[in-house]
Each structure stands twice: as C-alpha cells, then as structure tokens.
Design an enzyme around this catalytic site. Structure first.
Site, mmCIF file in Angstrom:
data_model
loop_
_atom_site.group_PDB
_atom_site.id
_atom_site.type_symbol
_atom_site.label_atom_id
_atom_site.label_comp_id
_atom_site.label_asym_id
_atom_site.label_seq_id
_atom_site.Cartn_x
_atom_site.Cartn_y
_atom_site.Cartn_z
ATOM 1 C CB SER A 145 -0.966 -0.048 1.187
ATOM 2 O OG SER A 145 -2.061 0.813 0.990
ATOM 3 C CG ASP A 190 -4.397 -1.608 0.493
ATOM 4 O OD1 ASP A 190 -3.472 -2.183 1.082
ATOM 5 O OD2 ASP A 190 -4.534 -0.369 0.480
#
Length: 278
Positions: free
Chosen positions: A42, A186
């Site tokens: 991320s 993610d």
C-alpha cells in the site's frame, strides 16, 4: 549481510511519514534504504517504487513537503465511522483469513469509487519513474476474487504503476485495479506490512505507519511474524510512529493535507536515530 526493508501501509500520510523517517535516519547515520530488497505494501509500495527511482532521499522528502513538487492526489470522501462499520460488517461474517480476504474483495468490487483511470493518474504522479528499477522491489496486492496474495516485481510483466495502484487500492475507497483480466486490491488486506516476505534475510527493518496492529485478520499476527523471522536467524527492527508522528498523521491518513506535517514528524523521529536490530 543480506538486508530487507519492509514498508507498510498507511495512506498518503503514511507515504509522507515513511519518507520522512527514512530521510531522518540517513541524516543520523542509519541509512537503511540500500537494502537488498524493498518490500512494499500500500503506502509502502509507493515509497518502495520512489526509492527505486534513484532520486536521493532529500529530493523524495521535498516531494512530500513542497507544494509544487507534490503528487496530484484525490481528496477521498472518507468517513472513518462508516469505513469502520463497513469493515466490521465484513469481519462479522467470520471465517478464515482467506475467506475474509475474499469477502473484502467482493466488498471492494461492489463499491462506488472514482474511475480506475483517474486513480491510476494519481499513482503515476506519485512515482518519479514509471519503470521498474534494476534493484529488487516487491509489491504486495491481493487478488479480489480469490483472496490470494500477489507479489509483483520486475519479472512479473506488470507495469510498475499498475502494481503500485493495486497495492494501494483500499477496499471501498479506491477502485480495484485491472491487471491481465483480474482485479486486485490493497495488499494491506493480507497484512499491514507483509513482513513474512522478508524471510531468509539476515537483517530486516520494518516501518509500519499505522502501528503494529493488523486491520484485517492475518494468517499470522504481526508479532508472530517477527518472532518467526528472529527464530530463522534474522535481526529485526520495527519502527512505529511516536506520539508526535501519530498526532501529525491524524485520524484520516488518506487526507492529502496531512503530508507536510507527517513528513516533518517522521523526519524528526528519524533524526533521533537509535534503531536497534535484535
């Protein structure tokens, strides 16, 4: 000694804080950015790609603090309470970590977000280079339908921008990313740092902008991963935000307005040095 630098998730504030800490550590004589591998999740994926671009740390830091150099971000419509409620509803369904990842993928695919192309343009503006670096960089995402982890690197035949966008695709906030007919979300859905991918390295440095607590149920809790790394022979250091950095990051790490303060707090924290691998 083989070294791994593991960079965890934390929104745009996490990118800024991590960059600040790394710059501060370098000033304190503890530059960890020359590691043999960069493992990014991320926000950490964006930082790993930025480090791989070849820009010096002071320049990367300036890209967080100087308005003319900053990436063009989208101000996310982020309601922390609703965000927590949505995630809690998914987690209440229970099941294994893999089942919860698949449920998060389903949630992400059903969410209304900005168009994928618009979000990709944001990631493009974050990265000084859109080419995979020669050095080893590994970027973690999750395949939305299967819940399986995907680790992208320069051998994956996936554009760097797409790999970073996938790793940064927060479910319910940003669109899942299309790569070769699959959709990815993610990497933090698997683990906030995915530090287990550093197994086999002699020295492991882990930066976790959101702290060591896992947002989603992980197959192995963060502390267990650290124990496993140490039992495998690694010396490990973990850096979390101190009180000043936590205040600077604030309650909404997706807010682009946090960048300057988070970077400055990270820089000050890093300048104090004192990182110990044990």
């Amino acid at each position: 000694m083989s070294r791994a630098l593991v960079l965890g998730g934390g929104g745009v504030a996490g990118i800024a804080w991590t960059t600040g800490v790394l710059a501060g550590l370098a000033e304190a004589g503890q530059d960890v950015t020359g590691a043999d591998v960069l493992i990014g999740t991320s926000a950490g994926a964006a930082v790993a790609a930025q480090l791989g671009s070849g820009l010096a740390l002071p320049r990367l830091y300036a890209r967080q603090t100087e308005p003319a150099l900053r990436a063009t971000e989208i101000a996310a419509e982020f309601d922390a309470e609703k965000f927590g409620e949505d995630f809690a509803a998914v987690l209440r369904e229970g099941g294994t970590a893999a089942e919860i990842r698949r449920a998060m993928g389903k949630f992400a695919l059903a969410a209304e977000t900005v168009p994928e192309a618009r979000r990709r343009a944001v990631i493009e503006s974050r990265l000084p280079s859109h080419d995979w670096p020669e050095r080893a960089v590994k970027i973690v995402a999750v395949e939305a339908e299967t819940g399986e982890a995907a680790v992208f690197d320069r051998s994956s035949d996936v554009p760097l921008v797409d790999a970073v966008a996938a790793s940064c695709a927060v479910p319910g906030v940003w669109p899942a990313v299309s790569i070769r007919g699959k959709r990815y979300i993610d990497g933090g859905v698997r683990s906030s740092a995915n530090a287990d991918y550093a197994t086999g390295f002699a020295q492991v440095t882990v930066l976790v902008p959101m702290g060591s607590a896992e947002v989603f149920p992980a197959e192995r809790p963060f502390e267990q991963v650290l124990t496993d790394l140490r039992e495998a022979g690694a010396k490990v250091a973990v850096l979390e935000p101190d009180d000043a950095s936590t205040a600077a990051i604030g309650p909404n790490p997706l807010d682009p307005e946090t960048r300057a303060a988070a970077a400055a707090a990270g820089l000050a924290q890093g300048q104090r040095g004192g990182v110990v691998w044990e």
